[in-house]
Write an enzyme that holds these catalytic residues in place. Structure first.
Site, PDB file in Angstrom:
ATOM      1  N   ASP A  18       0.844  -1.205   0.000  1.00  0.00           N
ATOM      2  CA  ASP A  18       0.000   0.000   0.000  1.00  0.00           C
ATOM      3  C   ASP A  18       0.876   1.251   0.000  1.00  0.00           C
ATOM      4  OD1 ASP A  18      -2.187   1.723   0.336  1.00  0.00           O
ATOM      5  OD2 ASP A  18      -3.180   0.386   1.732  1.00  0.00           O
ATOM      6  N   HIS A 209      -8.396  -2.022   8.251  1.00  0.00           N
ATOM      7  CA  HIS A 209      -7.394  -1.323   7.424  1.00  0.00           C
ATOM      8  C   HIS A 209      -7.824   0.143   7.330  1.00  0.00           C
ATOM      9  CE1 HIS A 209      -4.815  -1.317   3.578  1.00  0.00           C
ATOM     10  NE2 HIS A 209      -5.474  -0.169   3.493  1.00  0.00           N
ATOM     11  N   HIS A 211      -6.976   4.344   6.793  1.00  0.00           N
ATOM     12  CA  HIS A 211      -6.108   5.436   6.341  1.00  0.00           C
ATOM     13  C   HIS A 211      -6.381   6.641   7.225  1.00  0.00           C
ATOM     14  CE1 HIS A 211      -4.245   3.806   2.607  1.00  0.00           C
ATOM     15  NE2 HIS A 211      -5.172   2.886   2.845  1.00  0.00           N
ATOM     16  N   CYS A 242      -4.254   4.603  -2.290  1.00  0.00           N
ATOM     17  CA  CYS A 242      -4.581   4.022  -3.593  1.00  0.00           C
ATOM     18  C   CYS A 242      -4.510   5.103  -4.661  1.00  0.00           C
ATOM     19  CB  CYS A 242      -5.989   3.409  -3.545  1.00  0.00           C
ATOM     20  SG  CYS A 242      -6.537   2.821  -5.155  1.00  0.00           S
ATOM     21  N   ASN A 251      -1.764   5.315   5.081  1.00  0.00           N
ATOM     22  CA  ASN A 251      -2.342   4.400   6.084  1.00  0.00           C
ATOM     23  C   ASN A 251      -2.033   4.920   7.476  1.00  0.00           C
ATOM     24  OD1 ASN A 251      -1.679   2.610   3.639  1.00  0.00           O
ATOM     25  ND2 ASN A 251      -2.907   1.249   4.899  1.00  0.00           N
TER      26      ASN A 251
HETATM   27  N1  COA Z   1      -0.159  -8.873 -13.832  1.00  0.00           N
HETATM   28  C1  COA Z   1       0.556  -8.520 -14.915  1.00  0.00           C
HETATM   29  N2  COA Z   1       0.005  -8.070 -16.048  1.00  0.00           N
HETATM   30  C2  COA Z   1      -1.343  -8.011 -16.091  1.00  0.00           C
HETATM   31  C3  COA Z   1      -2.142  -8.373 -15.012  1.00  0.00           C
HETATM   32  C4  COA Z   1      -1.498  -8.817 -13.837  1.00  0.00           C
HETATM   33  N3  COA Z   1      -2.182  -9.149 -12.741  1.00  0.00           N
HETATM   34  N4  COA Z   1      -3.424  -8.196 -15.351  1.00  0.00           N
HETATM   35  C5  COA Z   1      -3.436  -7.731 -16.613  1.00  0.00           C
HETATM   36  N5  COA Z   1      -2.176  -7.623 -17.074  1.00  0.00           N
HETATM   37  C6  COA Z   1      -1.736  -7.142 -18.359  1.00  0.00           C
HETATM   38  C7  COA Z   1      -2.360  -7.874 -19.523  1.00  0.00           C
HETATM   39  O1  COA Z   1      -1.594  -9.014 -19.836  1.00  0.00           O
HETATM   40  C8  COA Z   1      -2.324  -6.815 -20.605  1.00  0.00           C
HETATM   41  O2  COA Z   1      -1.026  -6.722 -21.118  1.00  0.00           O
HETATM   42  P1  COA Z   1      -0.745  -6.247 -22.634  1.00  0.00           P
HETATM   43  O3  COA Z   1      -1.246  -4.828 -22.729  1.00  0.00           O
HETATM   44  O4  COA Z   1       0.746  -6.349 -22.757  1.00  0.00           O
HETATM   45  O5  COA Z   1      -1.516  -7.193 -23.496  1.00  0.00           O
HETATM   46  C9  COA Z   1      -2.598  -5.533 -19.850  1.00  0.00           C
HETATM   47  O6  COA Z   1      -2.173  -5.784 -18.510  1.00  0.00           O
HETATM   48  C10 COA Z   1      -4.040  -5.127 -19.862  1.00  0.00           C
HETATM   49  O7  COA Z   1      -4.825  -6.221 -19.428  1.00  0.00           O
HETATM   50  P2  COA Z   1      -6.361  -6.057 -19.041  1.00  0.00           P
HETATM   51  O8  COA Z   1      -6.886  -7.377 -18.574  1.00  0.00           O
HETATM   52  O9  COA Z   1      -7.086  -5.374 -20.170  1.00  0.00           O
HETATM   53  O10 COA Z   1      -6.251  -5.166 -17.766  1.00  0.00           O
HETATM   54  P3  COA Z   1      -6.776  -3.695 -17.528  1.00  0.00           P
HETATM   55  O11 COA Z   1      -5.922  -2.724 -18.265  1.00  0.00           O
HETATM   56  O12 COA Z   1      -8.236  -3.668 -17.728  1.00  0.00           O
HETATM   57  O13 COA Z   1      -6.441  -3.571 -15.958  1.00  0.00           O
HETATM   58  C11 COA Z   1      -6.115  -4.631 -13.827  1.00  0.00           C
HETATM   59  C12 COA Z   1      -7.041  -4.422 -14.983  1.00  0.00           C
HETATM   60  C13 COA Z   1      -6.902  -5.212 -12.674  1.00  0.00           C
HETATM   61  C14 COA Z   1      -5.035  -5.587 -14.242  1.00  0.00           C
HETATM   62  C15 COA Z   1      -5.453  -3.294 -13.452  1.00  0.00           C
HETATM   63  O14 COA Z   1      -6.420  -2.316 -13.353  1.00  0.00           O
HETATM   64  C16 COA Z   1      -4.691  -3.380 -12.158  1.00  0.00           C
HETATM   65  O15 COA Z   1      -3.683  -4.078 -12.055  1.00  0.00           O
HETATM   66  N6  COA Z   1      -5.142  -2.655 -11.131  1.00  0.00           N
HETATM   67  C17 COA Z   1      -4.514  -2.693  -9.844  1.00  0.00           C
HETATM   68  C18 COA Z   1      -4.893  -1.478  -9.077  1.00  0.00           C
HETATM   69  C19 COA Z   1      -4.287  -1.514  -7.701  1.00  0.00           C
HETATM   70  O16 COA Z   1      -3.393  -2.274  -7.375  1.00  0.00           O
HETATM   71  N7  COA Z   1      -4.775  -0.608  -6.871  1.00  0.00           N
HETATM   72  C20 COA Z   1      -4.295  -0.458  -5.531  1.00  0.00           C
HETATM   73  C21 COA Z   1      -4.730  -1.487  -4.606  1.00  0.00           C
HETATM   74  S1  COA Z   1      -6.342  -1.201  -3.962  1.00  0.00           S
HETATM   75 ZN    ZN Z   2      -5.097   1.023   1.831  1.00  0.00          ZN
END
Ligand code: COA
Ligand code: ZN
Length: 327
Positions: A18, A209, A211, A242, A251
């Site tokens: 985080d 959790h 903040h 986030c 946090n």
């Molecule tokens: N690890 C690595 N790569 C990932 C992945 C993962 N968990 N999930 C998706 N990807 C990659 C795909 O392979 C794709 O790659 P490419 O462009 O080279 O083909 C690309 O990311 C897009 O994939 P897609 O499924 O369309 O994902 P998205 O762009 O719609 O994003 C998430 C969805 C969930 C993957 C993304 O929003 C994310 O990781 N969010 C995390 C947010 C976060 O951590 N917030 C804080 C915590 S609360």
């Molecule tokens: Zn948090």
């Protein structure tokens, strides 16, 4: 307010997930590994080491595999990582995490902003993630974001929260973290939500959790403990937030909470002075002042030098008869 009376509080350190996800510059992998190794010696129950999210969405944690592979693991400690989807679950399994911390939001808007999916799409992914974890005998915790309010939608109803708790309980996950993603929670709400969730699903391990966005993090922590919560997510230095939640800040700080709970007689298993030492290392890595207060002020019984002219002050007080000679 309940006296600590040696009650065990299990602390999950989330600064490396985080916390680092919110930092402007990339913390080098070597430094992340060294920090986790130092944290491992401090008495935590769990460390959230990293996340297996898209490196485009979360570039700060793109080195999740390398960090997980290189840390020195202690057997009694749970090394967990955030997992948003099936791709993340595969990476987490390859990296031999001890637990999947899967994530979705109680709020539709925050789920779309953060995970680019509707809540139902996220849930469908997470059903698959849970079955991958269960087949590999890896426990699953669910972090429910925006449990106490959403920065875009406002109130999140208790029934919405309990519905998601029910749906994950039906998947036989091990625990649920009630996340106050942008510091909207207040103490009476915390008590109500924590009590209701535990009553609904007593078989689940609940974690709080918070903040500290509106300076209610510590009092919310006490409210959660009073309501029976025994597991806390805390971030050293009070870093965190986030990037996809407008208005998110750090946090509640590990050293601030541990110091308070140790004073009250709770058993956190963690020494505040040791935390302060590691917070100094963290501050060098993030290159900015930490929001935590105890790492700046020291513990409550820290002795300060008197003013330089203190002996003159005492002598003048004697001369004026303010201080009586004792024989
Ligand atoms: N690890 C690595 N790569 C990932 C992945 C993962 N968990 N999930 C998706 N990807 C990659 C795909 O392979 C794709 O790659 P490419 O462009 O080279 O083909 C690309 O990311 C897009 O994939 P897609 O499924 O369309 O994902 P998205 O762009 O719609 O994003 C998430 C969805 C969930 C993957 C993304 O929003 C994310 O990781 N969010 C995390 C947010 C976060 O951590 N917030 C804080 C915590 S609360
Ligand atoms: Zn948090």
């Amino acid at each position: 307010m309940i006296e600590g009376k040696g009650i065990r509080i299990l602390v999950n350190e989330v600064a490396t997930r985080d916390g680092f996800q919110m930092e402007d510059h990339f913390i080098p992998t070597d430094d992340k590994v060294a920090l986790v190794d130092r944290l491992s010696a401090l008495g935590y129950a769990k460390i959230e080491v990293t996340s297996f999210t898209s490196p485009k969405a979360m570039p700060a944690l793109a080195d999740g595999e390398q960090v997980m592979r290189r840390i020195a693991r202690r057997p009694a400690l749970v090394y967990t990582a955030l997992v948003p989807n099936v791709r993340g679950a595969e990476r987490a399994l390859d990296s031999r995490v001890d637990e999947f911390n899967v994530v979705m939001s109680c709020s539709e808007s925050h789920n779309l902003a953060n995970l680019r999916m509707t809540r139902e799409q996220s849930f469908a992914q997470l059903v698959r993630v849970v079955s991958i974890a269960q087949a590999a005998r890896v426990p699953v915790n669910v972090s429910l974001s925006c449990t106490f309010g959403c920065p875009m939608e406002g109130e999140v109803s208790l029934s919405t929260v309990l519905d998601w708790v029910d749906r994950f309980a039906a998947l036989r996950v091990q625990g649920i973290t009630l996340c106050d993603t942008t510091g909207m929670a207040f103490p009476t709400q915390v008590q109500q939500v924590c009590a209701a969730a535990q009553e609904r699903c007593p078989e689940l391990e609940f974690t709080a959790h918070f903040h500290n966005t509106r300076a209610m993090g510590l009092v919310n922590t006490i409210a959660a403990i009073d309501a029976g919560i025994r597991r806390l997510d805390l971030a050293l230095g009070g870093i965190g937030g986030c990037p996809y939640a407008p208005g998110a800040t750090g946090n509640v700080a590990t050293e601030d909470v541990v110091h308070m709970l140790n004073c009250m007689g709770y058993d956190t298993g963690i020494d505040t002075e040791a935390l302060i030492d590691v917070a100094a290392v963290l501050q060098k890595l993030v290159q900015h002042e930490l929001p935590a207060q105890v790492s700046r002020a020291g513990t409550r019984l820290k002795r300060h030098e008197p003013p330089v002219d203190f002996s003159d002050i005492v002598a003048r007080a004697h001369a004026r008869g303010v201080i009586q000679e004792t024989s």
